[in-house]
Design a protein around this motif. Structure first.
Motif, PDB file in Angstrom:
ATOM      1  N   LEU A 165      12.606 -19.819 -13.931  1.00  0.00           N
ATOM      2  CA  LEU A 165      13.711 -19.451 -12.956  1.00  0.00           C
ATOM      3  C   LEU A 165      14.841 -19.903 -14.028  1.00  0.00           C
ATOM      4  CD1 LEU A 165      13.121 -19.668  -8.928  1.00  0.00           C
ATOM      5  CD2 LEU A 165      13.451 -18.511 -10.642  1.00  0.00           C
ATOM      6  N   GLY A 169      16.782 -17.402 -16.407  1.00  0.00           N
ATOM      7  CA  GLY A 169      17.527 -17.155 -15.523  1.00  0.00           C
ATOM      8  C   GLY A 169      18.674 -17.756 -16.336  1.00  0.00           C
ATOM      9  N   ASN A 173      21.077 -14.833 -15.977  1.00  0.00           N
ATOM     10  CA  ASN A 173      21.987 -15.095 -14.919  1.00  0.00           C
ATOM     11  C   ASN A 173      23.080 -14.967 -15.753  1.00  0.00           C
ATOM     12  OD1 ASN A 173      20.467 -13.838 -12.402  1.00  0.00           O
ATOM     13  ND2 ASN A 173      19.263 -15.883 -12.469  1.00  0.00           N
ATOM     14  N   ALA A 307      20.099 -19.791 -10.944  1.00  0.00           N
ATOM     15  CA  ALA A 307      19.044 -18.761 -10.140  1.00  0.00           C
ATOM     16  C   ALA A 307      19.491 -18.491  -8.482  1.00  0.00           C
ATOM     17  CB  ALA A 307      17.512 -19.246 -10.561  1.00  0.00           C
ATOM     18  N   ARG A 311      15.913 -14.320  -3.795  1.00  0.00           N
ATOM     19  CA  ARG A 311      15.634 -13.865  -4.958  1.00  0.00           C
ATOM     20  C   ARG A 311      15.092 -13.433  -6.281  1.00  0.00           C
ATOM     21  NH1 ARG A 311      21.313 -12.795  -7.761  1.00  0.00           N
ATOM     22  NH2 ARG A 311      20.562 -14.555  -9.448  1.00  0.00           N
ATOM     23  N   ASP A 312      15.266 -14.414  -6.767  1.00  0.00           N
ATOM     24  CA  ASP A 312      15.108 -14.689  -8.267  1.00  0.00           C
ATOM     25  C   ASP A 312      13.233 -14.988  -8.822  1.00  0.00           C
ATOM     26  OD1 ASP A 312      17.301 -13.520  -9.565  1.00  0.00           O
ATOM     27  OD2 ASP A 312      17.955 -15.829  -9.480  1.00  0.00           O
ATOM     28  N   THR A 313      12.442 -15.557  -7.290  1.00  0.00           N
ATOM     29  CA  THR A 313      11.475 -16.183  -6.928  1.00  0.00           C
ATOM     30  C   THR A 313      10.796 -14.291  -7.216  1.00  0.00           C
ATOM     31  OG1 THR A 313      11.479 -17.565  -5.973  1.00  0.00           O
ATOM     32  CG2 THR A 313       9.973 -16.806  -6.133  1.00  0.00           C
ATOM     33  N   ARG A 315      11.678 -11.282  -8.036  1.00  0.00           N
ATOM     34  CA  ARG A 315      12.249 -10.610  -9.320  1.00  0.00           C
ATOM     35  C   ARG A 315      11.194 -11.197 -10.638  1.00  0.00           C
ATOM     36  NH1 ARG A 315      18.239 -12.093 -11.140  1.00  0.00           N
ATOM     37  NH2 ARG A 315      17.447 -10.399 -12.785  1.00  0.00           N
ATOM     38  N   MET A 316      10.162 -12.643 -10.196  1.00  0.00           N
ATOM     39  CA  MET A 316      10.113 -12.544 -11.854  1.00  0.00           C
ATOM     40  C   MET A 316       8.906 -12.287 -11.261  1.00  0.00           C
ATOM     41  SD  MET A 316      12.144 -14.330 -13.760  1.00  0.00           S
ATOM     42  CE  MET A 316      13.292 -13.528 -13.381  1.00  0.00           C
TER      43      MET A 316
END
Length: 362
Positions: A165, A169, A173, A307, A311-313, A315-316
């Motif tokens: 992340l 990220g 991000n 991050a 959301r990003d967990t 996405r990964m």
């Protein structure tokens, strides 16, 4: 239960003890059985005082496991769920969360420094980053446990909690690297490799990895770098790749004054320098007003990859499933909790961990 305890700030080793227990979960907390935990350089930085931590306390902040128990107000998780830990759980209600910067939420972070969730020898103790992942079990806010599908290996899931992340990220991000860009990454440890993977995902046309340890260069190329060099060779590679103009994006993943300054210097006029490395307060970086004004280079610090872990967990995980993130390849070594000091020593060696060491609990 068993856990790796930092007795006092400044110690270079952890004490693996068997007289550690968690507190009971509060109404909005969960108890998690840890299945895998990454050995991150931030743990070393906390041990030596470069990052804030409390001692005595349980170290470790990058982990994954299975929910054992939930508090009375927890509705989104249930016993048996597989989760990735987050050391910056968003409360979802503060100005930072509502303003789109949940990584800067302070609610649970502050609570982690005043609400002990461990007992060591019967005395209250804290977990690093509000986690304490170098333990067989942890108690943390439900917002700090992000559910993932049960088919995801715990070792893969653990990496997402911090290194992935943070690194990916920072590219997607914070920097928002554009396709066709030139990118230089300074520092090729576990997070640096995640940055390289992120830059590849973003479509960087030329991606230069910089590290003084030449053993890391092959790994950097394996994960997407088009060039690799030592700091002494950066100027030559920069001339070859950018014609001397400088890189569109320079991403620093070390946390020292020298490498932050090097990242700024390697950035083209109007480009972006992103600071990911977690440096101590003694690292002072100097710029003069004229160069800042004339060059219009953007300096963007990146905390936790800007991050949103909710959301990003996911996405990964999706990128990993699609074969676009190589997470298994980032695991260089598996160790047991009893060998944690051996793992920390390897991380602090001149070559460092080429990618990530994983503590396994099964």
């Amino acid at each position: 239960m068993k856990a790796a305890v930092l007795k006092q700030i400044g110690d270079d080793k952890l004490d693996v003890r068997t007289d550690v227990a968690t507190t009971a979960p509060g109404p909005d907390e969960v108890r998690v059985r840890i299945k895998a935990a990454g050995v991150c350089h931030s743990d070393v930085s906390a041990m030596n005082g470069a990052l804030p931590a409390l001692a005595p306390g349980v170290m470790g902040h990058e982990g994954a496991g299975e929910v054992l128990e939930v508090g009375s107000q927890v509705t989104e998780l249930a016993p048996g769920d597989h989760v990735v830990l987050s050391f910056v759980p968003p409360c979802g209600r503060c100005a930072y969360c509502l303003g789109g910067q949940p990584n800067l939420c302070e609610v649970h972070t502050v609570a982690a420094f005043v609400s002990p969730r461990f007992e060591i020898g019967g005395e209250p103790a804290f977990g690093f980053g509000g986690c304490g992942a170098f333990a067989e079990e942890v108690v943390l806010p439900s917002a700090g446990a992000n559910r993932v599908d049960a088919d995801i290996p715990f070792e893969v899931a653990a990496l997402i909690g911090c290194g992935v992340l943070t690194g990916v990220g920072a590219v997607l991000n914070t920097a928002r690297v554009e396709p066709g860009s030139t990118v230089v990454v300074i520092g090729c440890g576990g997070v640096g490799i995640s940055v390289i993977q992120g830059a590849r995902l973003a479509g960087a046309a030329q991606l230069v990895a910089v590290d003084p340890v030449t053993e890391k260069h092959a790994a950097a190329k394996q994960f997407g770098a088009t060039h690799a060099t030592t700091p002494d060779g950066l100027a030559e590679v920069q001339n070859a790749v950018t014609g001397g103009r400088g890189f569109d994006y320079a991403i620093e993943v070390v946390g020292s004054a020298a490498t932050i300054r090097a990242a700024y210097d390697a950035t083209r006029r109007g480009g972006t320098a992103v600071i990911v490395g977690a440096g101590g307060p003694e690292q002072k970086v100097e710029f003069n007003a004229q160069e800042l004004f004339i060059n219009e280079k953007k300096i963007l610090p990146s905390f936790y990859g800007s991050a949103d872990p909710r959301r990003d967990t996911a996405r990964m995980v999706n990128l990993w499933r699609a074969g676009r993130l190589d997470l298994e390849g980032m695991i260089s070594r598996r160790i047991r909790l009893d060998d944690i000091n051996e793992g920390l020593a390897a991380l602090k060696s001149p070559s460092g961990a080429l990618v990530r060491q994983i503590v396994t609990f099964d």
